[in-house]
Structure formats: structure tokens, C-alpha cells
Design a protein around this motif. Structure first.
Motif, PDB file in Angstrom:
ATOM      1  N   THR A 110       0.835  -1.194   0.000  1.00  0.00           N
ATOM      2  CA  THR A 110       0.000   0.000   0.000  1.00  0.00           C
ATOM      3  C   THR A 110       0.878   1.254   0.000  1.00  0.00           C
ATOM      4  OG1 THR A 110      -0.143  -0.067   2.414  1.00  0.00           O
ATOM      5  CG2 THR A 110      -1.924  -1.130   1.174  1.00  0.00           C
ATOM      6  N   LEU A 111       0.277   2.364  -0.403  1.00  0.00           N
ATOM      7  CA  LEU A 111       0.977   3.652  -0.481  1.00  0.00           C
ATOM      8  C   LEU A 111       0.586   4.499   0.729  1.00  0.00           C
ATOM      9  CD1 LEU A 111       0.409   4.248  -4.286  1.00  0.00           C
ATOM     10  CD2 LEU A 111       2.612   3.777  -3.194  1.00  0.00           C
ATOM     11  N   ALA A 112       1.576   4.870   1.525  1.00  0.00           N
ATOM     12  CA  ALA A 112       1.308   5.524   2.804  1.00  0.00           C
ATOM     13  C   ALA A 112       0.523   6.822   2.643  1.00  0.00           C
ATOM     14  CB  ALA A 112       2.621   5.782   3.531  1.00  0.00           C
ATOM     15  N   GLY A 113       0.872   7.640   1.654  1.00  0.00           N
ATOM     16  CA  GLY A 113       0.199   8.917   1.485  1.00  0.00           C
ATOM     17  C   GLY A 113      -1.269   8.777   1.162  1.00  0.00           C
ATOM     18  N   GLY A 114      -1.572   7.888   0.222  1.00  0.00           N
ATOM     19  CA  GLY A 114      -2.963   7.654  -0.132  1.00  0.00           C
ATOM     20  C   GLY A 114      -3.744   7.028   1.007  1.00  0.00           C
ATOM     21  N   MET A 115      -3.109   6.103   1.724  1.00  0.00           N
ATOM     22  CA  MET A 115      -3.796   5.444   2.833  1.00  0.00           C
ATOM     23  C   MET A 115      -4.098   6.424   3.955  1.00  0.00           C
ATOM     24  SD  MET A 115      -4.624   2.393   2.127  1.00  0.00           S
ATOM     25  CE  MET A 115      -5.213   2.119   3.804  1.00  0.00           C
ATOM     26  N   ALA A 116      -3.231   7.400   4.172  1.00  0.00           N
ATOM     27  CA  ALA A 116      -3.504   8.400   5.207  1.00  0.00           C
ATOM     28  C   ALA A 116      -4.767   9.190   4.875  1.00  0.00           C
ATOM     29  CB  ALA A 116      -2.308   9.325   5.364  1.00  0.00           C
ATOM     30  N   ILE A 117      -4.936   9.527   3.595  1.00  0.00           N
ATOM     31  CA  ILE A 117      -6.144  10.224   3.154  1.00  0.00           C
ATOM     32  C   ILE A 117      -7.368   9.330   3.340  1.00  0.00           C
ATOM     33  CG2 ILE A 117      -7.325  11.155   1.120  1.00  0.00           C
ATOM     34  CD1 ILE A 117      -4.482  12.011   0.140  1.00  0.00           C
ATOM     35  N   PHE A 118      -7.250   8.097   2.894  1.00  0.00           N
ATOM     36  CA  PHE A 118      -8.335   7.118   3.037  1.00  0.00           C
ATOM     37  C   PHE A 118      -8.769   7.012   4.495  1.00  0.00           C
ATOM     38  CE2 PHE A 118      -9.615   2.785   4.024  1.00  0.00           C
ATOM     39  CZ  PHE A 118     -10.526   2.464   3.038  1.00  0.00           C
ATOM     40  N   ILE A 166      -9.942  14.727  -8.673  1.00  0.00           N
ATOM     41  CA  ILE A 166      -8.578  15.140  -8.345  1.00  0.00           C
ATOM     42  C   ILE A 166      -7.602  14.263  -9.098  1.00  0.00           C
ATOM     43  CG2 ILE A 166      -6.856  15.344  -6.512  1.00  0.00           C
ATOM     44  CD1 ILE A 166      -9.206  15.679  -4.527  1.00  0.00           C
ATOM     45  N   HIS A 167      -6.695  14.910  -9.838  1.00  0.00           N
ATOM     46  CA  HIS A 167      -5.594  14.169 -10.455  1.00  0.00           C
ATOM     47  C   HIS A 167      -4.538  13.973  -9.371  1.00  0.00           C
ATOM     48  CE1 HIS A 167      -2.084  13.967 -13.529  1.00  0.00           C
ATOM     49  NE2 HIS A 167      -2.509  12.764 -13.179  1.00  0.00           N
ATOM     50  N   HIS A 168      -4.409  12.738  -8.890  1.00  0.00           N
ATOM     51  CA  HIS A 168      -3.565  12.429  -7.741  1.00  0.00           C
ATOM     52  C   HIS A 168      -2.121  12.235  -8.187  1.00  0.00           C
ATOM     53  CE1 HIS A 168      -2.665  10.738  -3.755  1.00  0.00           C
ATOM     54  NE2 HIS A 168      -1.966   9.810  -4.384  1.00  0.00           N
ATOM     55  N   THR A 169      -1.309  13.248  -7.965  1.00  0.00           N
ATOM     56  CA  THR A 169       0.125  13.158  -8.249  1.00  0.00           C
ATOM     57  C   THR A 169       0.953  13.330  -6.990  1.00  0.00           C
ATOM     58  OG1 THR A 169       0.218  15.522  -8.772  1.00  0.00           O
ATOM     59  CG2 THR A 169      -0.158  13.998 -10.607  1.00  0.00           C
ATOM     60  N   ASP A 170       0.351  13.929  -5.962  1.00  0.00           N
ATOM     61  CA  ASP A 170       1.035  14.180  -4.701  1.00  0.00           C
ATOM     62  C   ASP A 170       0.008  14.110  -3.574  1.00  0.00           C
ATOM     63  OD1 ASP A 170       3.238  15.325  -2.941  1.00  0.00           O
ATOM     64  OD2 ASP A 170       1.721  16.890  -2.761  1.00  0.00           O
ATOM     65  N   PRO A 171       0.207  13.247  -2.576  1.00  0.00           N
ATOM     66  CA  PRO A 171      -0.797  13.107  -1.515  1.00  0.00           C
ATOM     67  C   PRO A 171      -1.104  14.413  -0.795  1.00  0.00           C
ATOM     68  CG  PRO A 171       0.736  11.269  -1.445  1.00  0.00           C
ATOM     69  CD  PRO A 171       1.291  12.239  -2.442  1.00  0.00           C
ATOM     70  N   ALA A 172      -0.086  15.253  -0.590  1.00  0.00           N
ATOM     71  CA  ALA A 172      -0.328  16.509   0.113  1.00  0.00           C
ATOM     72  C   ALA A 172      -1.262  17.410  -0.693  1.00  0.00           C
ATOM     73  CB  ALA A 172       0.991  17.224   0.384  1.00  0.00           C
TER      74      ALA A 172
END
Length: 221
Positions: free
Chosen positions: A98-106, A202-208
Motif C-alpha cells: 500500500t501507499l502511505a500517502g494515499g492510505m492516510a487520506i483514506f 482530483i488528479h492524484h500526483t502528490d498526496p499533500a
């Protein structure tokens, strides 16, 4: 903006977030496998750009069988048949977790009670591995519904798959409309297709940056 709280009333619908999986929540990259098979980086990148490329792979996401795809491509490029065969024979080696940045948003959205769905371009033959394997299975079980392109035989950015997703959402939220939906995807054309149908996207290129946009729309992220 409508309430984020879950509701069963047919006259209202919450704000709903629809996630793509690969590149947003799940780390998938053919390079992880082919580093083991093609040592030279330039040769490896040429192979993944010209032989087992995204245009070929997405046809399987649309429902073409893996065996048919492998046989057809190997017939066109017999000198690369062994490498082509490895693409699906060793497909699981392309998954990095899993990708930490995306999972934090989830997780922030989930904690706030935002209804979460997934809309993914993924082969019907390979997706069962994710459905049954850690760490993907626990994440997938947390969505209210997951729509898989290979099972529907439709792929993003075809407008019909977005409509199919909305129809599935309406099973839980009968009043849901395009304006209630926020879509997060790492592929620009998929985002543009959602916007054309009235979804926020949202075009997701950067979690922030994704999190900032969600906050601009009043969602926790």
C-alpha cells in the motif's frame, strides 16, 4: 455542501469519495518484476514502453483474457516471448504493498464517516489475488463497494463505467447525483472523464496536494 454523515433518506445524499486503487492506494509497478529479468535499464524501459506497455495491459483490464493477450503479443514479438509470458505468470511480483500517502487520506475520510467506494481498471483474473491477500484484502473490505473494470468489461475513461459506479452507489444512497461524488485517480484522462460527467475529481500526483484539495471542499484529509 451536503452532510458527510451516512443517511438512508432518499431525499438527501452525503458527499461520497471514489478512489482509484493502483497509484493511489496500492503500489503497482511492472518495473519491480522486470528489474529481475532485464538488467539493463534502457533495455528494460524500452521493453515496458514498446512491448508489455500500458496500452496492451489495459485491454486485459477491459476483459480480454490473460492467455489470449499473452499469446497474441508473443506471436507478434517471438523474440520476447519469454519476457512477455512473465508479465502475468509473475504478475504478483509487480505489487509493492500500500501507499502511505494515499492510505492516510483514506483513513482520515473513513474516520470522519465519509462513504468510500473504489473504481479500478484491473483484470478480472488478477483482482482476486488482491481480494484475498494481505495487505490489500483488509483495505478492500473497508469500501462500501468496489467496481472492477475487468468484471464489468468496461474501462476508464469510458463514461459508462462511471455511470455504472453511480448506479452501484445509488443502491446505498438512492438520491446520489454526480455532484455528490469526488473521484481520486492518478491518470489525467480518467479524471477528465469524471469531470465531464459532473463529478468533482482530483488528479492524484502528490498526496499533500490531494489532501489540500479535499480540505478545500470541506473534507478531512
Amino acid at each position: 455542501m451536503t452532510s458527510m454523515a451516512h443517511t438512508t433518506a432518499a431525499t438527501t445524499a452525503p458527499t461520497i469519495v471514489v478512489f482509484d486503487l493502483g497509484g493511489v492506494l496500492f503500489d503497482w509497478n511492472p518495473d519491480y518484476l522486470y528489474r529481475k529479468l532485464i538488467a539493463d535499464e534502457a533495455e528494460r524501459q524500452w521493453f515496458l514502453a514498446n512491448i508489455c506497455n500500458g496500452e496492451w495491459n489495459v485491454q486485459q483490464d477491459g476483459g480480454r483474457s490473460l492467455s489470449e493477450a499473452t499469446a497474441a503479443l508473443s506471436a507478434r514479438h517471438p523474440d520476447h516471448a519469454q519476457l512477455i509470458g512473465a508479465f502475468y505468470a509473475r504478475w504478483t511480483e509487480m505489487l509493492g504493498g500500500t501507499l502511505a500517502g494515499g492510505m492516510a487520506i483514506f483513513e482520515a475520510l473513513e474516520s470522519a464517516g465519509v462513504p468510500l467506494y473504489a473504481l479500478t481498471n484491473w483484470s478480472a483474473e488478477t483482482f482476486p489475488y488482491a481480494r484475498n491477500t494481505h495487505p490489500f484484502q483488509p483495505v478492500l473490505q473497508r469500501f462500501k463497494d468496489v467496481l472492477v473494470s475487468g468484471e464489468e468489461k468496461l474501462i476508464k475513461p469510458d463514461a459508462r463505467i462511471y455511470q455504472r459506479m453511480l448506479e452501484r452507489i445509488r443502491k446505498h444512497y438512492p438520491a446520489a447525483q454526480a455532484q455528490h461524488l469526488i473521484f481520486i485517480d492518478d491518470v489525467q484522462r480518467n479524471v477528465e472523464a469524471a469531470r465531464a460527467l459532473g463529478w468533482r475529481a482530483i488528479h492524484h500526483t502528490d498526496p499533500a496536494a490531494t489532501a489540500a484539495q479535499l480540505r478545500n471542499w470541506g473534507l478531512p484529509a
